[in-house]
Design a protein around this motif. Structure first.
Motif: not given
Length: 551
Positions: A163-172, A147-155
């Protein structure tokens, strides 16, 4: 009946009652987070998650921050879960997008943070619906991670392209988890972060004794599993990603012309960026000749020309002269006319023969930054929309340019955050990716470092070297294995130049296209629906066990 038989029967009845209560307790969810504590815990989690991103780079705080959010979702009332989601979102997005305050002002910055937080509220309500029925458990953890991933893809895609700014992958960018990137893409990395967060949540709940009928020592197992996941990532092999026949490199020079700090009231680019870029291009050519090497491509940043050079004979000749000085074509950033009183944000490739021989127009303008959707409606809400007086039109063609016999992919500014745009370049045979950006608009904020972090992550996922060229920094040439071949600082003139490795292979993440994200989102939605169809359990702390007194 003897007293001995009475005591034996009482003990048997007491044992059955204890067993019945233990079975009931095991079926119950974890005890709820107190309503007064949930929003502060969520806010701390959001702030911790922000610290996971560049320039801080404390990536391990992201699963901890997400664990805090999901813990705050396990409350009796949905309203408290929604409030917790808002608290997490504001604590995360306000500092993450502080650059918007420079570019657009206070009100649009806060509006952006509130709007992005709506997605976190949606996640909090969905996660609560799962957790109050299944409790912190392996199946609930997997569904919550999806669900976290789905919401992230949606936004990242809705509305107006997202706007994918702050997507989890970009912290890695500096995390062992990034080795999974070429295999599973940004959506897969978000799931891994989500799973780690749920393992940490389960460990905390068990260690703190918040699950009835379970030994606290069981909390060591999810904690160990989280550590094992990270350690396994250290030995994950990279997909085979062969270099093309021939030299396998392009010698690329990126020109960071630099300008003084802009006036935040108008944010107009000074004309000196043009003169600075011309001078550094001449220097790059001279340096190459003195070193006995040849340049293959010179890249200027976005907005390095504040006008269309095709409309000015003097400037056209200057660009031809720059290509002659460098002994290589020059890729500049400019604005060109578009239908309907709009403009294109355009990259133009100029050669000694003139130009532009090839060009690319930005396909994904930023809503409310480069154009105003539904302008008449939003003007009724705020006159700030007129800070963007002219709308930018989207280009239609994928930005793959021919440089000699090589294919160079081009993205402009925020486009590097969109994995689907990178996939388009790779599918169209780009062997290296160039990102032109105008970081002067964002002052001393973290935007430049965040964008470079996105470039690093997408370089690893795509298997392509990325050359990011900025007006004032940070410019860098990075490779898929995480090396910096060249780099400049902020607010300084400089040239980044290197023999940039080329690649033609396609990583599994690139080959999969959108289907990894679609599959994960579908799994999360199916799990949510299954949980909603389950009987709701209590979220109260189990009552103390009654002890039968016998004579």
């Amino acid at each position: 009946m003897t007293a001995r038989e009475d005591r034996a029967r009482a003990r048997a009845q007491d044992r059955k009652e204890r067993e019945r209560e233990e079975r009931s307790a095991r079926r119950r969810s974890a005890a709820p987070m107190p309503a007064w504590l949930a929003p502060p815990i969520a806010a701390l989690g959001g702030y911790a998650a922000w610290a996971a991103f560049p320039p801080h780079g404390l990536w391990y705080l992201l699963p901890l921050g997400l664990a805090a959010l999901t813990a705050a979702c396990l409350v009796r009332r949905p309203g408290i879960a929604a409030l917790s989601g808002l608290a997490w979102g504001m604590a995360f997005f306000l500092p993450l997008t502080a650059w918007a305050n420079i570019y657009a002002g206070l009100e649009p910055w806060i509006a952006l943070a509130v709007f992005e937080s709506l997605y976190i509220i949606g996640f909090a309500l969905a996660a609560r619906a799962v957790l109050v029925r299944w409790g912190p458990s392996p199946r609930a953890g997997l569904v919550v991670a999806c669900l976290w991933t789905g919401i992230e893809v949606l936004r990242s895609h809705v509305p107006w392209g997202g706007l994918p700014w702050g997507a989890s992958a970009f912290a890695l960018q500096d995390s062992p988890l990034l080795t999974l990137g070429p295999w599973i893409g940004t959506a897969g990395l978000a799931v891994v972060v989500g799973v780690l967060s749920q393992l940490l949540l389960g460990a905390a709940w068990l260690l703190l004794g918040r699950r009835a009928g379970r030994s606290r020592s069981l909390g060591l197992w999810p904690l160990t599993a989280a550590i094992v996941v990270v350690l396994v990532c250290l030995v994950v092999p990279r997909p085979h990603n062969p270099a093309p026949d021939g030299s396998g490199t392009l010698r690329i020079a990126g020109i960071q012309g630099n300008v003084p700090r802009l006036d935040p009231q108008d944010l107009e680019m000074p004309a000196e960026i043009w003169d600075n870029s011309l001078a550094l291009t001449e220097q790059a050519g001279a340096d190459a000749r003195s070193a006995g090497t040849d340049l293959d491509l010179v890249v200027w940043p976005e907005a390095s020309a504040g006008w269309d050079p095709r409309q000015d004979a003097v400037r056209s000749r200057a660009l031809v002269g720059a290509a002659e000085d460098a002994g290589a074509p020059v890729l500049i950033g400019t604005a060109t006319e578009a239908p309907g009183d709009r403009v294109y944000n355009t990259s133009q490739l100029w050669t000694v023969s003139g130009g532009p021989e090839q060009s690319y127009s930005k396909r994904h303008p930023v809503p409310f930054g480069e154009y105003i959707p539904a302008r008449s409606f939003f003007r009724m809400l705020s006159d700030k929309v007129d800070l963007v007086p002219t709308d930018m039109a989207p280009g239609r063609s994928v930005g793959v340019l021919d440089v000699g016999e090589r294919k160079v992919g081009v993205l402009i500014c925020f486009e590097i955050a969109y994995e689907n745009l990178v996939q388009d370049l790779v599918r169209d045979d780009a062997e290296v990716i160039v990102v032109q950006t105008n970081t002067a608009l964002f002052g001393d904020s973290d935007e430049a470092a965040q964008q470079l972090g996105e470039a690093r992550v997408l370089s690893a996922i795509s298997g392509r070297s990325i050359v990011q060229v900025a007006t004032v920094g940070e410019s860098a040439i990075v490779t898929p294995d995480g090396r910096d071949l060249a780099r400049t600082g902020h607010w300084e003139q400089g040239i980044v130049v290197a023999d940039v490795p080329l690649r033609t292979g396609i990583t599994p993440a690139m080959a999969a296209g959108p289907w990894i994200a679609v599959g994960i989102g579908a799994l999360g939605l199916a799990g949510l629906l299954l949980a909603l169809g389950s009987p709701r359990r209590t979220v109260d702390i189990p009552a103390p066990r009654r002890v039968r007194r016998t004579r």
